[in-house]
Design a protein around this motif. Structure first.
Motif, PDB file in Angstrom:
ATOM      1  N   THR A 191       0.931  -1.078  -0.179  1.00  0.00           N
ATOM      2  CA  THR A 191       0.106  -0.148   0.012  1.00  0.00           C
ATOM      3  C   THR A 191       0.602   1.291   0.062  1.00  0.00           C
ATOM      4  OG1 THR A 191      -0.309  -0.110   2.326  1.00  0.00           O
ATOM      5  CG2 THR A 191      -2.030  -0.994   0.944  1.00  0.00           C
ATOM      6  N   GLN A 192       1.965   1.050   0.575  1.00  0.00           N
ATOM      7  CA  GLN A 192       3.054   2.287   0.481  1.00  0.00           C
ATOM      8  C   GLN A 192       3.358   2.840  -1.194  1.00  0.00           C
ATOM      9  OE1 GLN A 192       4.283   4.496   2.835  1.00  0.00           O
ATOM     10  NE2 GLN A 192       2.740   3.421   4.399  1.00  0.00           N
ATOM     11  N   ARG A 251      -4.271   5.927   1.216  1.00  0.00           N
ATOM     12  CA  ARG A 251      -3.551   5.093   1.856  1.00  0.00           C
ATOM     13  C   ARG A 251      -3.686   4.768   3.320  1.00  0.00           C
ATOM     14  NH1 ARG A 251       1.343   7.426  -0.053  1.00  0.00           N
ATOM     15  NH2 ARG A 251       0.988   6.729  -2.114  1.00  0.00           N
ATOM     16  N   GLN A 270      -4.562   1.074   4.951  1.00  0.00           N
ATOM     17  CA  GLN A 270      -3.722   0.695   6.119  1.00  0.00           C
ATOM     18  C   GLN A 270      -4.461   0.430   7.407  1.00  0.00           C
ATOM     19  OE1 GLN A 270      -0.618   3.641   6.344  1.00  0.00           O
ATOM     20  NE2 GLN A 270       0.623   2.811   4.826  1.00  0.00           N
TER      21      GLN A 270
END
Length: 55
Positions: free
Chosen positions: A23-24, A33, A37
């Motif tokens: 996801t980063q 984002r 997370q």
């Protein structure tokens, strides 16, 4: 029984860390984002608690 639970917990932890790392690398807005997370962390915690027989 104990070793299979430990392996399941380890695999779950590694999958959560991998998804958080991925996801980063997504080209999305910072707010989206963060939401992704948080969802991944909550699902990971629920899965770990399930393996520990809390649920």
């Amino acid at each position: 029984m104990g070793s299979s639970t430990l392996i399941s917990i380890l695999i779950t932890f590694l999958v959560v860390v991998l998804i958080l790392w991925l996801t980063q690398r997504l080209p999305v807005d910072g707010r989206v984002r963060q939401i992704i997370q948080i969802v991944v962390i909550v699902v990971g915690i629920i899965a770990l608690l399930r393996y520990l027989a809390v649920f």
